[in-house]
Write an enzyme that holds these catalytic residues in place. Structure first.
Site, short mmCIF file in Angstrom:
data_model
loop_
_atom_site.label_atom_id
_atom_site.label_comp_id
_atom_site.label_asym_id
_atom_site.label_seq_id
_atom_site.Cartn_x
_atom_site.Cartn_y
_atom_site.Cartn_z
N SER A 24 58.04 -16.74 71.31
CA SER A 24 57.67 -17.76 70.33
C SER A 24 58.04 -17.43 68.89
O SER A 24 57.84 -18.27 68.01
CB SER A 24 56.17 -18.05 70.41
OG SER A 24 55.89 -18.92 71.49
N LYS A 27 59.93 -19.92 66.94
CA LYS A 27 59.35 -21.01 66.16
C LYS A 27 59.43 -20.77 64.66
O LYS A 27 59.12 -21.68 63.88
CB LYS A 27 57.90 -21.27 66.60
CG LYS A 27 57.79 -21.73 68.05
CD LYS A 27 56.38 -22.16 68.42
CE LYS A 27 56.27 -22.43 69.91
NZ LYS A 27 55.56 -21.36 70.62
N SER A 84 50.60 -21.32 68.06
CA SER A 84 51.91 -21.25 68.72
C SER A 84 52.09 -22.36 69.75
O SER A 84 52.65 -22.15 70.84
CB SER A 84 52.08 -19.87 69.39
OG SER A 84 53.43 -19.60 69.64
N LYS A 192 54.70 -15.00 62.68
CA LYS A 192 54.77 -15.59 64.01
C LYS A 192 54.76 -14.50 65.08
O LYS A 192 55.49 -13.52 64.98
CB LYS A 192 56.05 -16.43 64.15
CG LYS A 192 56.07 -17.35 65.36
CD LYS A 192 55.10 -18.48 65.20
CE LYS A 192 54.65 -19.05 66.52
NZ LYS A 192 53.76 -18.15 67.28
#
Length: 210
Positions: A24, A27, A84, A192
């Site tokens: 993730s 992202k 997320s 993140k």
């Protein structure tokens, strides 16, 4: 990879160009393109985004959007940054580009423009469920490049990336930040986390002191 955001100076690196699955942390690029669309006036924080069946069907971390459910851009971004949420990432990709496929083309074009030569995105989430997931790669160096771009040019994202706990759906659905450094590391501003079985644990962390 350790980089100074203000100057781009690399303070430390090891195996920085090794292409790996980012989960993730993907992202970061999704959020960068969302922020660019907002700053360009293409979308607004209060715009309504409608979840498609495709977005609602996303697995992994999510806020369990139902097909046809609507949410503001602000709540979608909050859900992506804090929890997320894969379903929200897909919904935003479709909202901006018409389809996730078209959005991924934007992601790869932006990566190329930033000099992210170790990177190939196949989706906007980093999920392993894509048939071409094995081709979804980036490197520590490239993650630093896109993270710096986001933090240096779109500091407004920290309104979301620094949230420890919050809610969406008028308080009925709780969000808890996957990035524990936001609570426990002095000066943390984001950014993140990521985890899949294939990628393992991944992190792009940002902090500012003085």
């Amino acid at each position: 990879m350790l980089m100074d955001v203000a100057t781009g100076t690399i303070l430390y690196e090891a195996n920085a160009h090794e292409p790996l699955a980012p989960a993730s942390v993907t992202k970061v690029m999704t959020m960068l393109l969302i922020m660019e669309a907002i700053d360009a006036g293409k979308i607004g924080w209060d715009d309504t985004v409608t979840a498609s069946e495709t977005a609602a069907a996303k697995g992994g971390s999510q806020i369990y959007l139902k097909a046809g459910e609507t949410m503001t851009v602000a709540d979608m971004v909050k859900s992506i940054a804090v929890s997320s949420a894969n379903d929200c990432a897909c919904a935003m990709a479709e909202h901006i580009a018409g389809s996730e496929t078209a959005f991924v083309e934007m992601m790869n074009a932006k990566a190329k423009a930033l000099g992210m030569n170790d990177t190939n995105f196949v989706n906007c989430t980093g999920l392993d469920d894509d048939p071409n997931a094995a081709d979804h790669k980036t490197s520590a160096y490239d993650i630093a490049l896109m993270s710096r771009q986001l933090m240096a040019n779109h500091p407004e994202i920290t309104k979301f990336t620094t949230i420890w706990m919050d809610t969406v759906r008028n308080g009925s659905f709780g969000l808890s930040n996957t990035n524990k450094m936001v609570r426990f590391y002095n000066g943390a501003t984001g950014l993140k986390t990521g985890f899949t079985q294939a990628a393992g644990y991944c992190l792009s962390a940002t902090a500012q002191r003085d």
